[in-house]
Design a protein around this motif. Structure first.
Motif, short mmCIF file in Angstrom:
data_model
loop_
_atom_site.label_atom_id
_atom_site.label_comp_id
_atom_site.label_asym_id
_atom_site.label_seq_id
_atom_site.Cartn_x
_atom_site.Cartn_y
_atom_site.Cartn_z
N GLU A 213 1.36 5.61 -0.64
CA GLU A 213 0.82 6.96 -0.76
C GLU A 213 1.76 7.74 -1.67
OE1 GLU A 213 -0.67 10.70 1.98
OE2 GLU A 213 0.34 9.02 2.93
N ARG A 214 1.20 8.33 -2.73
CA ARG A 214 2.02 9.10 -3.67
C ARG A 214 2.63 10.32 -2.98
NH1 ARG A 214 1.17 8.01 -9.27
NH2 ARG A 214 -0.75 6.85 -9.61
N ILE B 164 3.05 2.55 2.96
CA ILE B 164 2.20 2.67 4.14
C ILE B 164 2.06 1.32 4.84
CG2 ILE B 164 -0.12 3.31 4.95
CD1 ILE B 164 1.53 5.64 3.83
N LYS C 124 -8.01 9.29 1.88
CA LYS C 124 -6.72 9.45 1.22
C LYS C 124 -6.71 8.64 -0.07
CE LYS C 124 -3.49 10.11 5.02
NZ LYS C 124 -2.31 9.53 5.66
N GLU D 252 -5.60 2.37 -7.99
CA GLU D 252 -5.92 3.49 -7.13
C GLU D 252 -7.14 3.18 -6.27
OE1 GLU D 252 -6.36 6.92 -9.62
OE2 GLU D 252 -4.22 7.03 -10.01
N GLY E 234 6.58 7.39 -4.03
CA GLY E 234 5.62 7.24 -2.95
C GLY E 234 6.27 6.74 -1.69
N LEU F 250 -4.74 6.33 -2.36
CA LEU F 250 -3.60 5.44 -2.21
C LEU F 250 -3.52 4.49 -3.39
CD1 LEU F 250 -4.28 4.52 1.52
CD2 LEU F 250 -2.65 6.21 0.70
N LEU G 8 0.86 -1.18 0.00
CA LEU G 8 0.00 0.00 0.00
C LEU G 8 0.90 1.23 0.00
CD1 LEU G 8 -2.99 0.96 0.22
CD2 LEU G 8 -2.63 1.06 2.69
#
Length: 95
Positions: free
Chosen positions: A13-14, A41, A80, A74, A38, A82, A11
């Motif tokens: 996050e950009r 996470i 958020k 996506e 990224g 992710l 997982l």
């Protein structure tokens, strides 16, 4: 966040890109490309080999990574945006 990727999935996050060019011009949102960097996470436990043994993941939570432009799926989680991707879609860890 209550989400745990399975197997060899990650997982991510950009990380947002620069808002200005090197010459100081502001880049409008419509002209920006989605960043290919990224922060990890969460990671899955790893895939299994033919003998059923776990293959250790090469990335861990908190790693800053570089991935392909079209990598991952996506999703929106807790408001958020992710990405979920396989570890093989990750090109490398940025130190």
């Amino acid at each position: 966040m209550a989400f745990q990727p399975l197997h060899d999935r990650v997982l991510v996050e950009r990380v947002e890109g620069e808002e200005k060019t090197a010459g100081g011009l502001i880049i409008p949102d419509s002209a920006k490309e989605k960043p290919a960097e990224g922060i990890v996470i969460a990671v899955g436990a790893g895939a299994k080999d033919d003998d059923g043994e776990r293959i250790a993941m090469d990335v861990k939570e908190g790693d800053k990574i570089l991935f392909g432009k079209w990598s991952g799926t996506e999703i929106t989680l807790d408001g958020k945006e992710l990405l979920i991707m396989k570890e093989s879609d990750i090109m490398g860890v940025i130190s």
